[in-house]
Every structure is written in structure tokens, then in C-alpha cells.
Motif scaffolding. Structure first.
Motif, PDB file in Angstrom:
ATOM      1  N   LEU A 137       0.850  -1.179   0.000  1.00 53.74           N
ATOM      2  CA  LEU A 137       0.000   0.000   0.000  1.00 53.74           C
ATOM      3  C   LEU A 137       0.892   1.237   0.000  1.00 53.74           C
ATOM      4  N   ILE A 138       0.347   2.329  -0.491  1.00 52.10           N
ATOM      5  CA  ILE A 138       1.138   3.557  -0.534  1.00 52.10           C
ATOM      6  C   ILE A 138       1.607   3.940   0.871  1.00 52.10           C
ATOM      7  N   PHE A 139       0.829   3.575   1.872  1.00 49.29           N
ATOM      8  CA  PHE A 139       1.208   3.891   3.259  1.00 49.29           C
ATOM      9  C   PHE A 139       2.408   3.064   3.703  1.00 49.29           C
ATOM     10  N   ARG A 159      -6.450  21.208  13.988  1.00 49.84           N
ATOM     11  CA  ARG A 159      -6.399  19.757  14.199  1.00 49.84           C
ATOM     12  C   ARG A 159      -5.192  19.452  15.076  1.00 49.84           C
ATOM     13  N   PRO A 202      -2.769  14.779   9.265  1.00 43.65           N
ATOM     14  CA  PRO A 202      -3.300  13.514   8.739  1.00 43.65           C
ATOM     15  C   PRO A 202      -2.133  12.614   8.318  1.00 43.65           C
ATOM     16  N   LYS A 203      -2.286  11.306   8.538  1.00 43.26           N
ATOM     17  CA  LYS A 203      -1.206  10.387   8.147  1.00 43.26           C
ATOM     18  C   LYS A 203      -1.302  10.109   6.646  1.00 43.26           C
ATOM     19  N   LEU A 204      -0.962  11.108   5.877  1.00 41.10           N
ATOM     20  CA  LEU A 204      -0.898  10.928   4.425  1.00 41.10           C
ATOM     21  C   LEU A 204       0.455  10.332   4.088  1.00 41.10           C
ATOM     22  N   LEU A 256     -12.110  -1.432   6.265  1.00 36.42           N
ATOM     23  CA  LEU A 256     -12.344  -0.497   5.168  1.00 36.42           C
ATOM     24  C   LEU A 256     -11.271   0.571   5.041  1.00 36.42           C
ATOM     25  N   ARG A 257     -10.241   0.476   5.872  1.00 37.48           N
ATOM     26  CA  ARG A 257      -9.152   1.443   5.770  1.00 37.48           C
ATOM     27  C   ARG A 257      -7.887   0.815   6.315  1.00 37.48           C
ATOM     28  N   TYR A 258      -6.775   1.382   5.920  1.00 43.58           N
ATOM     29  CA  TYR A 258      -5.489   0.912   6.437  1.00 43.58           C
ATOM     30  C   TYR A 258      -5.321   1.416   7.874  1.00 43.58           C
ATOM     31  N   GLU A 282      -6.977   2.967  -0.589  1.00 43.22           N
ATOM     32  CA  GLU A 282      -6.047   4.027  -0.169  1.00 43.22           C
ATOM     33  C   GLU A 282      -6.773   5.364  -0.064  1.00 43.22           C
ATOM     34  N   GLN A 333      -9.977   5.773   0.536  1.00 43.48           N
ATOM     35  CA  GLN A 333     -10.839   5.720   1.724  1.00 43.48           C
ATOM     36  C   GLN A 333     -10.027   6.016   2.990  1.00 43.48           C
ATOM     37  N   THR A 334      -8.823   5.443   3.050  1.00 40.26           N
ATOM     38  CA  THR A 334      -7.980   5.670   4.223  1.00 40.26           C
ATOM     39  C   THR A 334      -7.604   7.152   4.341  1.00 40.26           C
ATOM     40  N   MET A 335      -7.251   7.750   3.198  1.00 40.40           N
ATOM     41  CA  MET A 335      -6.860   9.164   3.229  1.00 40.40           C
ATOM     42  C   MET A 335      -8.022  10.060   3.633  1.00 40.40           C
ATOM     43  N   CYS A 392     -10.476   9.198   5.557  1.00 41.47           N
ATOM     44  CA  CYS A 392     -10.624   8.994   7.000  1.00 41.47           C
ATOM     45  C   CYS A 392      -9.589   9.823   7.763  1.00 41.47           C
ATOM     46  N   GLU A 393      -8.351   9.799   7.295  1.00 39.97           N
ATOM     47  CA  GLU A 393      -7.283  10.560   7.947  1.00 39.97           C
ATOM     48  C   GLU A 393      -7.585  12.060   7.889  1.00 39.97           C
ATOM     49  N   LEU A 394      -8.053  12.492   6.747  1.00 41.96           N
ATOM     50  CA  LEU A 394      -8.317  13.912   6.546  1.00 41.96           C
ATOM     51  C   LEU A 394      -9.448  14.392   7.457  1.00 41.96           C
ATOM     52  N   THR A 416     -10.727  18.573  12.941  1.00 42.06           N
ATOM     53  CA  THR A 416     -11.472  17.672  12.056  1.00 42.06           C
ATOM     54  C   THR A 416     -12.865  17.372  12.591  1.00 42.06           C
TER      55      THR A 416
END
Lengths: 477, 436, 127
Positions: free
Chosen positions: A3-5, A32, A36-38, A471-473, B113, B115-117, B119-121, B246
Motif C-alpha cells: 500500500l502507498i502507506f 487539528r 493527517p497520516k498521508l 475499510l481502511r489501512y 487508499e 478511503q484511508t486518506m 478517514c485521515e483527513l 477535524t
């Protein structure tokens, strides 16, 4: 695949934005607590990541794509050139009208070409997809009845062969759904329809040709029955590719229609979108269309709000760049080219069906339109091999499987739509593969039960995915 | 005429023969004479060169402003080159919805990916794979909140008017009552909100920042909704989320928004994408496609479309939404944009927006374009215009500048982003002062 | 396939168990077998009214959703929240995986005993 992460490394980044050339401001609103963990990646890492992802995607150029009711035709290159013109991509949607005359001209032209193609009087480009178009069309029907004070019309009639979006759209538009069964030939059962209509009928939603690949020979009677009962008729354009340039919903007695630009008009599917579902209607429904629509007078092109517009179904004017692609396609093919395209789509489907009919049961044999449905019910009884098994085995041969288990009224269904942009050679090769797999199922069923074998992954465990959704990493720490 | 049919006349003939007909028309026997067209209903097709020249002509009639100070729902941001490269990859652009997981891991993983971003955002637990746009996302979110005895939707009047209108359209047909709470000094009127929130209220929807660019007192608004056991839906600007608290931190139940600022060109209004994220509790009420992680038959990690029994193709008229096609490629664009920017880049973009907008606001105030609201703002703000707003628009347009959006006779909604240089903003001031 | 004798059965494949004033309702072994892997159970809320012959819940498999009908009229007293996180128990132990307990029962359809229900299933079921 990572994954990109998982590729992310602290401190990796790109230099994209300039330093601030004005005094930096400290925010005076709540912030915040953590970033965010981008992903943190360099450009080369990102580029390779997406190249790796692309290798595990199956586009229309990666092989035969006979996905029924999805019209996976070739997406012409010139469409992309047109949609990439800065004079279209760089326009703010709220620019002054005088600064976007070319964009309005393109919209106006698209509206009117689609109106002419469908036999309607006006078109809105606002709906973003087919289902969005269905919803829009039903809101037109609703507005019409309400304006007449005809509020007892609470039901929408939907044949049992319809796509799931039809009943779902009807429910969203506040209607209850009356299913009407198909007759032995796969068309609408006229007696059942006569029984279903009444003073509570708001309208009928019909896909014609339907999902069995059958053009209803009684179409004029069907729309007449609904009109006689005071209802309106909605044409679901999902299968328009079979008849585009040769027959028009407006002439069949329909009052409104949506078309899928991402099916019939060659715009790419994008992995599920963006699509576009313009809605056309007859003159008596124009006043209810969502606003704005584009009109023209001596001074040029203008946005206009129809007199009794029911509102809007999204921001702005629709998926404009998708409409530009469709416009490019329509201008390229023209009336003669559209007829050639639909004719060849139907010929290709019939040819493939002819090549397969000795190897497998066809649900409704006889001339089909742009698609046909195989039924593996008997084949499964004989071999234990299901439609799913055959579909998965096709993947090993680089063929995208037909639509599976749809329409619901055919058991063990495989619905194939080759489209006009496939050559005889491709169809012959595909027919050979189908036949080979059907034979394989008789001699070595296990080979099919355990298929696919040559793909990047094996069959996924969909049950666990749905029972315990992830549904998410999530990070290990 | 142009054509994308590959078959030669010879091949066509042999296929017709195999099928047992003579002409293409013969295949249409089921189409009755009365509806079968005798001749084409639109003009003849043209060569590629002619068509692209026609389209280019239309594109050239439009003004592409070099300097843009307009937002109001669509925003001018820098799009990294790598993002454009990624989404132009042919397989991404042309593939179907990834129902065949075995050959679609690239698409499925990109959505996972994304969806994860999201969620993070947003700080939320779960995200769907996108819907049509920000307005339809807002409308769909109202349906997520419906309970038998709690149906009313309370909408802040400080929201984007087109979003409000979309919500009203969606709610009307389903019989969901909608109450619009008026604005007071550029923010949601709390006294009016208190009155609007009743025991039958399903949810409150408001935007952060709101239509006027003003930051709302989110914490209080969410608390007021929760006190009435109503859910709180926040419409958020994704770039602002690089800085601002957020929805997750604030306790919102659903976060939605327009994803266009995340790497999509303004494109005269579309295609864009609507993002939707929620608490885990509301997961099964999210509309549209969702990707989940699982294992394949060989034991490896893989991704599939999941929770499909929520959707129209299974639940039909009982589905909570009719959505089928979404904006997958736009979601991939948003994911690629957030990847390219990274946490630092996104924060930098947000800070640039903030600083530039404040520079512009104070420069405008200096020449008599006084701010209408004395409230914290992000990258948009409303000023008075000493001359009619329409004249301001014209004056700047004559110099190749797209002004703020006139939202009243003498009021203008301005926007500045990282795209606007100090020189561009100084030019606006010079033009308005009559120096240029 | 199991057909416990201490239960009664509806033709629409629900089992019932009397528990004092309450009636416990679940899905039969035959039904879960026909439906395949169940991935989610949508339950009503405590306090909801259920009506004889009408749907009170639905169960989802990966590619289908099926209504569950109430053989009685009454008020939902309890729901089995454990099913929300472990829908697989409907497949694994259908007679332990009750859906709801109903109180204030005012109406009840003609129910079958275990033998009659087994016979129905052997004929291929009805619903």
C-alpha cells in the motif's frame, strides 16, 4: 502489492509549492491536533506505485470486455484531446456568461444533438450518471402530476428484468414499485401490464431493448397502455447502443429518457465513474427540468431556469468534460455513423451468440439486440460448474467475463455484450475460448471451480470481507 | 463519417451470412416499421481533424483567466504534474467498476487508499468510494440519518446555496422535512437553530468553512444537535482540513464535502467528486461502493467491493440510495493528489490559502472594500463593494482577472489560494484604485 | 439438518421458543443452509412493533438480502446484539442465534411442530 502507506518513509516528499510571498498568518480558529497520516513519498516512489497499480487493472485495451449492459466499447483518443483543451478544463463554473460562450455552445449543441437522437424536445446535462438520470426523470414525472393536482399517482411500474437502479430510483423519488413480469418471449406481459396500471400509476420505467437483449415488439402498445391510464413513460437508456441512430424513444411513445454517455457515447468508465446521464423530455415536461439549462438567442447562449423547475440534483451543470467527450464522439460519427455503430453492435452480438449456441443454452434464442444471455442452469446440473466458475476461468484467458447472475429472472446467467468496436477476429477467438472452457467444465470441472489460476490474486474471501469489514489501512503503532 | 468499427466489408458480410441475414437492417425485425428511422436524425459525421477544429474553436471562445479570485464551491489550486500523469494511465481511465477483483486489484487498492486518506483527513472511521459531488454527498448524508420518528433535516443557511437546493430537491421527493436556519453575522444563528432543533430532528447539516468563508463555531453547533439526539453532519473543505480541527475531533457523525480541490481542474463544474465519511456506527448506512480488505484463496492480502447488500443492485427498491456509477477516477485523482502533497504539502497549501486570503482581505479593506463579517475565515471572505459588485467584476475582467463572485448588489465573495501571487493581488488593488 | 423437538416452526422458516411471557424467534437450520454464508443481520429496535406475516428483520449474504417474517404480533422486548458482530453464528448455531424476543403477543399464526416442519423442508420448503 504494498500500500502507498507502506511505501511511505518519513521525510520523503516533493517540492511542489512556492514559499509564501505575503506575511504568514496564524490561524485564529481551532486546529487539528495532529497532521493527517498521508503518505510521505518522493515522486519516483509515487510514480512507481501507480504504475504497479495500473498493471493490475484491466482496461478496454487490455482485452475483450463483453460485459452485458455496460457497453464497454473503445474510448476514442480524440475525445480525450477535446476534453483536455484548457479552454474547457480551466473554466470556473461561475465565470460571467460572456466569458464562457464556447462552453455554453458546446452544452447547447450536446443538449440538442441528444434531443434529436432520442426524439425528445429538450435535454438537461446535469445528472452525473445513469441512476442520477433515472432519479431526475422521475422527478420530472412527479412534478408533472403534482402540477396537475394529480397526487393519487404513487406507483411506478418496473419490469422484473430491470436493473436494480430502476426500483431504487423510484423509491428515492418517493414512489412505491409495482413489478410487472416478463412474458415467455422476454418482453413485457401486456395482460400483466394492463392489470398493473390504474389511477395510482405515476409511470413506467422501461429499458428497451431490455436486459435480455430483446427489443419489445409491443413497445407502442406498452406506452399506450400506460398513457391511457394517465401515467408517463420513462426510457432507461442503458441499452440505447443497440438502436441509437435507428430508433428513438420519443417515437416509441416515451415522455422522458436518460442516456449513459459512458456507455452509448464512448466516454471512459474510469473504474466506476465519472459517468454522465443526461435526461431528455418531451416539450410538455420542459418547464420542470432542473436548472440551469442552456438556451440561445440573438445575443448568444444563456443559462436559463425553466418556469417550474423542480430544483437541482447537484452543483453546477453536470459532468461537463464528459459531455465534451460525448459531443466529440457524436460529431465524429454523425447520424450515419451512429446507425453503423448500433448495427454492428447488434451484428457482433448475434455473431457471437451464433458461434456459442451449440456449446451452451441461450436463454432467449432468436435474433438478439446488442447483448444476449446464456443460461448455465442445465450445464451446472450436468457438470457442477457454475456461471461464476466459467466467468473466473475466462480471466485466465485474458477475457473480461460477461455480466454474471443478471438479469435475475435467468438462472446461472452470463450476459454478453461485445459492442461494435470488436473485430470478427476477436469474436472468433473469444468464441473459441468460451467453447474450450465449456468443454473443460465437462472433463475437468475442478479446473473451473478453482479458477482463476493465472491472475494476480486468487478468488477473494468476500464473506469475511463483509462479515468483518476492514475499510481502511491502520498503522501498527 | 468517422467510425470505430474495425470490421471490413468482407468480414461484415461473412458475419451476416453466419447469422443468417443479408443486411444490418434485417437484424431489426422486432423493431416495428413505425418506429424504425428511415434516415439519420442528426448531420453526417466528420473527420477527426474537422471535429477537433470545431471543438477547439469552442474552447477558444472561452476566457481562461490567468488570475482567479473566485471560489464559491469550485476552487483554483495547483495540480502536481505527477497527478495528471497518474490519472491519464489508460487502464485506470477505461476500466469498469472492479467487480472482478482478480483482475482489478490496482483499482480496488487505489480506492482503499483513497478511503484511508479521507478517514485521515476528516478524522472519521470509515469512508465510501465517492459519490457524484459535494452537493449530492450532502443530500445523501441526510438520508443516512433518517429514523422512523426522527426525520427532519435542519440545514444551516450559511451553506452553499446550490448545496441547500440539492438537499431540498432530494428531501422533497422522499417527504423529508427541511428547515433552513438563517445566518446571523455570517454564521449559523444559534438562537434560531435552538428553535429549529426539535425532538423529531434527524440531523443538522452545516459547512466549515461556510459559504461566506467564515469559520463556524462547530463545537457548539454539534453539541446543540447532539443535545436533541440529532446527528451532526459537517460539510468540509478538504484543503482547510490540512489545518482546521477535524469533524472526527469535533464529534461529528458524518463528514462530507466537495473533493474538487484535491487535484481536479475546475472544468466548468464537473466531473468532481463527493466524499463521504462517517463513524463506524453509521458504516452500513453509507451509500455507494465501498472497498474492503480480505484474503484470497492463496492466503494473500487483497481487496474487494464489500457490504454490497446495502446497494441498489441487491436491495433494489429497499436500498437507501440508487447510486451505481460514482466518480472513481476522480477519487483516484484525489488520492494521488494527497499522496503527492503529503502531510506537509497539504498543510503548506492550507497555510498559503490562509495567508494569501488574509493579505487580499486587508489590502481590499485598505481601499474601502471593507469586510462584511468580523469573524475568523480560511480562504474566502465577503466584502462590501463601493461601486456595484457587477462593475467590480467587469473592471477586473477587462484586465484578465476573474474577481470574487457578486453575491449582492454591493457584496462580493472573494477567494484566494496558493495560486494567487502577491503581484496578482496587488494588481487587483491597483485596478480597483484606477491606477491600472 | 436439525429440527429440535422443543421448538415450533413457521412455514416461512422461523423457529419459535416460548420463554415465560416472551417468544424467542430465530432462523431455522434449513433456512440458513439455503441462504448460505450470512454476513449481516439487520435487526429491529427494542420497542418496535412486529406484525404477524410481516418482515421484522433481514439477513444479508454477500450477493443477496432476504426478509425474515414474524409469525406473531407483539412488541420487541429484546434483540440479540451479539449477532451484529457475529452474523456467522446464524450459520454455525442457528437454534442458539435468536434474533428477537417478543412480548405482549396478541396474535400467532398456525405453527408447525418439528416433524411437520421437517416434512415441509423435505418437500423443498415453501417460502
Amino acid at each position: 502489492m504494498e500500500l502507498i502507506f507502506e511505501r511511505s518513509r518519513h521525510g520523503h516528499k516533493m517540492a511542489l509549492l512556492p514559499a509564501c510571498d505575503v506575511p504568514e498568518v496564524t490561524p485564529d480558529f481551532p486546529l487539528r491536533s495532529e497532521a493527517p497520516k498521508l503518505p510521505e513519498v518522493s515522486e519516483v516512489e509515487m510514480s512507481r506505485h501507480y504504475s504497479a497499480l495500473e498493471q493490475q487493472a484491466f482496461g478496454v485495451n487490455d482485452g475483450f470486455y463483453p460485459l452485458g449492459s455496460c457497453t464497454m466499447k473503445y474510448n476514442p483518443a480524440v475525445n480525450e484531446t477535446a476534453a483536455g483543451l484548457p479552454g474547457f478544463t480551466e473554466l470556473h463554473p461561475l465565470q460571467p456568461e460572456s466569458s464562457v460562450q464556447g462552453a455554453l455552445e458546446a452544452m447547447y449543441l450536446t443538449q440538442h444533438l441528444l434531443a434529436d437522437i432520442t426524439g425528445m424536445d429538450d435535454v438537461t446535462l446535469q445528472p452525473a450518471a445513469g441512476a442520477h438520470g433515472e432519479y431526475t426523470g422521475l422527478l420530472l414525472i412527479r412534478a408533472y402530476h403534482e402540477a396537475r393536482g394529480d397526487t393519487a399517482r404513487t406507483k411506478i411500474i418496473v419490469p422484473d428484468s430491470a436493473h436494480g437502479t430502476n426500483p431504487a430510483s423510484a423509491a428515492m423519488a418517493g414512489y412505491s414499485v409495482v413489478p410487472v413480469k416478463s412474458n415467455a418471449a422476454g418482453g413485457v406481459d401486456l395482460d400483466a401490464l394492463r392489470e398493473a396500471v390504474g389511477p395510482d400509476t405515476a409511470g413506467l420505467m422501461l429499458t428497451n431493448p431490455n436486459t435480455l437483449g430483446i427489443f419489445d415488439p409491443n413497445i407502442r402498445e406498452i406506452t399506450q397502455i400506460v398513457h391511457d391510464a394517465g401515467g408517463l413513460c420513462y426510457y432507461d437508456g442503458a441499452n440505447l447502443n443497440a438502436v441509437v441512430g435507428r430508433a428513438r424513444p420519443g417515437d416509441m411513445g416515451f415522455d422522458c429518457v436518460h442516456v449513459n454517455l459512458h456507455k452509448t457515447f464512448s466516454t471512459p468508465h474510469g473504474g466506476g465513474g465519472p459517468g454522465s446521464g443526461p435526461v431528455g423530455c418531451k416539450a410538455f415536461l420542459e418547464e420542470y427540468l432542473p436548472h440551469p439549462i442552456v438556451t440561445k438567442d440573438d445575443a448568444g447562449y444563456h443559462f436559463m431556469k425553466p418556469a417550474h423547475s423542480f430544483g437541482r440534483v447537484r452543483m453546477f451543470y453536470g459532468n461537463f468534460l464528459v459531455a465534451i467527450r460525448a459531443l466529440t464522439y457524436i460529431l465524429t460519427l454523425g447520424g450515419d455513423g451512429l446507425a453503423e455503430a448500433s448495427g454492428m453492435a447488434v451484428l457482433n452480438a448475434n455473431y457471437l451468440m451464433t458461434r456459442l449456441k451449440d456449446a451452451i443454452d441461450i436463454a432467449y434464442p432468436g435474433t438478439c439486440m446488442h447483448e444476449f444471455v446464456m443460461t448455465l442452469e442445465k450445464y451446472k446440473e450436468e457438470t457442477g460448474v457454475s456461471a461464476l466458475d466459467v466467468a473466473k476461468r475466462l480471466l485466465d484467458y485474458g477475457i473480461h467475463p460477461p455480466t454474471m447472475y443478471f438479469p435475475l429472472i435467468v438462472h446461472e446467467a452470463l450476459m454478453a455484450e461485445p459492442t461494435e468496436t470488436e473485430s470478427k477476429e476477436t469474436l472468433d477467438a473469444a468464441a473459441d475460448v468460451f467453447c474450450k472452457i465449456f468443454e473443460e467444465g465437462r472433463t475437468d470441472p475442478e479446473m473451473l471451480h478453482s479458477a482463476p489460476h493465472d491472475t494476480a490474486i486468487g478468488r477473494p474471501d468476500e464473506v469475511t470481507a463483509a462479515r468483518h469489514p476492514k475499510l481502511r489501512y491502520t498503522w501498527a503503532d | 463519417m468517422g467510425s470505430y468499427v474495425p470490421s471490413s466489408a468482407e468480414e461484415k458480410k461473412s458475419m451476416l451470412a453466419a447469422v443468417g441475414v443479408r443486411t444490418l437492417d434485417d437484424l431489426y425485425a422486432s423493431v416495428s416499421e413505425s418506429v424504425y428511422l428511415k434516415e439519420p436524425v442528426i448531420p453526417e459525421g466528420q473527420s477527426e481533424m474537422e471535429v477537433i477544429s470545431k471543438l477547439s474553436g469552442m474552447a477558444e471562445k472561452n476566457t481562461v483567466y490567468k488570475s482567479i479570485f473566485r471560489g464559491a464551491g469550485a476552487y483554483h489550486h495547483y495540480i502536481p504534474s505527477i497527478v495528471k500523469n497518474v490519472i491519464n494511465k489508460e487502464a485506470f481511465r477505461t476500466t469498469y467498476t472492479p467487480y472482478q477483483a482478480e483482475i482489478s486489484q490496482g483499482i480496488l487498492q487505489s480506492i482503499f487508499e483513497y478511503q484511508t486518506m479521507i478517514c485521515e483527513l476528516t478524522g472519521m472511521d470509515v469512508s465510501n468510494a465517492s459519490v457524484y459531488d459535494g452537493a449530492s454527498a450532502a443530500a445523501e448524508s441526510i438520508f443516512m440519518c433518517q429514523e422512523r420518528k426522527k426525520t427532519k433535516a435542519v440545514i444551516s443557511g450559511t451553506s452553499n446555496p446550490e448545496v441547500i437546493e440539492t438537499i431540498q430537491t432530494y428531501c422533497k421527493s422522499r417527504g423529508v422535512p427541511v428547515v433552513i436556519v438563517p445566518a446571523k453575522d455570517g454564521q449559523t444563528d444559534q438562537a434560531a437553530l435552538a428553535e429549529a432543533l426539535t425532538d423529531d430532528t434527524a440531523c443538522l447539516y452545516f459547512q466549515q468553512p461556510n459559504y461566506f468563508g467564515v469559520m463556524e463555531d462547530s463545537e457548539t453547533l454539534i453539541q446543540m444537535a447532539h443535545d436533541k439526539k440529532a446527528l451532526a453532519v459537517m460539510g468540509v473543505n478538504p484543503i482547510a482540513l490540512g489545518l482546521m480541527k477535524t469533524p472526527g475531533e469535533l464529534g461529528a457523525d458524518i463528514a462530507v464535502g466537495e473533493g474538487q480541490p484535491l487535484g481536479l481542474p475546475m472544468s466548468f463544474g464537473g466531473p468532481y467528486l463527493g466524499f463521504m465519511a462517517s463513524t463506524k456506527k453509521l458504516m452500513r448506512k453509507l451509500p455507494g461502493r465501498i472497498v474492503g480488505e480480505t484474503k484470497d484463496a492463496r492466503g494473500g492480502r487483497c481487496f474487494v467491493l464489500t457490504l454490497q447488500a446495502r446497494e441498489q443492485h441487491i436491495r433494489r427498491e429497499k436500498a437507501s440510495s440508487n447510486i451505481c456509477s460514482n466518480e472513481a477516477l476522480c477519487a483516484m485523482t484525489a488520492g494521488a493528489y494527497l499522496t503527492a502533497m503529503g502531510p506537509e504539502g497539504l498543510a503548506q497549501a492550507a497555510k498559503l490559502c490562509l495567508s494569501k486570503a488574509h493579505y487580499l482581505a486587508s489590502a481590499l479593506a485598505g481601499i474601502g472594500y471593507t469586510p462584511v463579517y468580523d469573524k475568523p475565515f480560511f480562504h474566502e471572505f465577503v466584502t462590501k463593494t463601493p461601486i456595484p459588485a457587477a462593475d467590480v467584476e467587469k473592471k477586473l475582467a477587462d484586465k484578465g482577472i476573474l474577481s470574487g463572485l457578486p453575491i449582492g448588489e454591493n457584496e462580493m465573495l472573494w477567494c484566494a489560494t496558493e495560486m494567487n501571487t502577491k503581484a496578482q493581488m496587488d494588481a487587483v488593488i491597483a485596478v480597483l484604485k484606477g491606477e491600472e | 439438518m436439525e429440527f429440535p423437538k422443543n421448538l415450533t416452526y413457521a412455514k416461512t422458516h422461523e423457529w419459535l421458543k416460548k420463554d415465560g411471557d416472551l417468544v424467542e424467534i430465530g432462523l431455522t437450520d434449513y433456512a440458513q443452509d439455503q441462504l448460505g454464508d450470512i454476513v449481516f443481520v439487520n435487526l429491529p429496535e427494542v420497542g418496535d412493533e412486529v406484525t404477524m406475516g410481516e418482515s421484522f428483520a433481514d439477513v444479508e449474504s454477500v450477493k443477496a438480502v432476504s426478509d425474515i417474517y414474524s409469525p406473531v404480533t407483539g412488541v420487541v422486548a429484546e434483540i440479540n446484539e451479539a449477532l451484529l458482530d457475529a452474523p456467522e453464528s446464524v450459520n454455525g448455531a442457528p437454534y442458539d442465534a435468536w434474533f428477537i424476543k417478543v412480548k405482549d403477543v396478541t396474535e400467532e399464526e398456525d405453527l408447525l411442530d418439528a416433524d411437520a416442519y421437517e416434512a415441509l423442508c423435505q418437500e423443498g420448503g415453501e417460502a
